[in-house]
Design a protein around this motif. Structure first.
Motif, mmCIF file in Angstrom:
data_model
loop_
_atom_site.group_PDB
_atom_site.id
_atom_site.type_symbol
_atom_site.label_atom_id
_atom_site.label_comp_id
_atom_site.label_asym_id
_atom_site.label_seq_id
_atom_site.Cartn_x
_atom_site.Cartn_y
_atom_site.Cartn_z
ATOM 1 N N VAL A 98 0.831 -1.203 0.000
ATOM 2 C CA VAL A 98 0.000 0.000 0.000
ATOM 3 C C VAL A 98 0.868 1.257 0.000
ATOM 4 O O VAL A 98 0.612 2.201 -0.759
ATOM 5 N N GLU A 99 1.894 1.293 0.836
ATOM 6 C CA GLU A 99 2.763 2.462 0.904
ATOM 7 C C GLU A 99 3.456 2.717 -0.431
ATOM 8 O O GLU A 99 3.611 3.867 -0.856
ATOM 9 N N PHE A 102 0.718 4.137 -2.888
ATOM 10 C CA PHE A 102 0.275 5.487 -2.545
ATOM 11 C C PHE A 102 1.441 6.429 -2.214
ATOM 12 O O PHE A 102 1.220 7.499 -1.668
ATOM 13 N N HIS A 103 2.665 6.002 -2.531
ATOM 14 C CA HIS A 103 3.864 6.822 -2.306
ATOM 15 C C HIS A 103 3.931 7.351 -0.880
ATOM 16 O O HIS A 103 4.246 8.522 -0.648
ATOM 17 N N ALA A 105 1.494 7.991 1.183
ATOM 18 C CA ALA A 105 0.350 8.789 1.631
ATOM 19 C C ALA A 105 -0.706 7.954 2.355
ATOM 20 O O ALA A 105 -1.593 8.492 2.997
ATOM 21 N N ALA A 106 -0.623 6.646 2.252
ATOM 22 C CA ALA A 106 -1.558 5.748 2.934
ATOM 23 C C ALA A 106 -0.803 4.483 3.307
ATOM 24 O O ALA A 106 0.239 4.168 2.733
#
Length: 133
Positions: A98-99, A102-103, A105-106
């Motif tokens: 996920v990281e 979302f770079h 951001a999440a």
């Protein structure tokens, strides 16, 4: 319950919709961060699952998953029970996934580990609504 290769293929190659219900109020969400384990459990990264988690707490972990191939319309509903995990290898894998997407951001707050109890065919045709063993 052992998932057939057809069911695993549809699950691995398509998005899922997770459905839960509590107090007569249904909730359904699409999920992209998901996988099928070697032992046939379904795992979902918890990124935006607040209402899903509330419903699971209220209904003893009961959940349904719908997945289908948009080209062939082959589809299945999997009913089972989910447990929310907040640490361990599975959670670390989803956090990383996920990281990266979302770079930073999440992130994943945890993972749902779902034990299938029933698989129902949703493919249009003569086998529709059949329960697989």
């Amino acid at each position: 319950m052992k998932l057939s290769e057809n069911v695993k293929n549809v699950l691995k190659n398509n998005l899922w919709d997770l459905a839960t219900c509590a107090d007569g109020q249904p909730n359904v969400v699409p999920v992209a961060f998901k996988d099928v384990t070697e032992d046939g459990k379904l795992v979902v990264g918890d990124v935006f699952l607040a209402q899903t988690l509330e419903n699971l707490t209220a209904n003893d972990g009961r959940i349904a998953i719908s997945a289908y191939d948009v080209k062939t319309m082959e589809g299945y509903q999997i009913q089972g029970r989910a447990v929310h995990e907040t640490e361990g290898e599975t959670v670390a894998t989803f956090k990383s996934m996920v990281e990266k997407m979302f770079h930073g951001a999440a992130t994943a707050k945890g993972a749902l580990v779902i034990t299938p109890e029933k698989v129902i065919v949703t493919t249009p045709g003569k086998d529709n609504k059949n329960v697989l063993a």
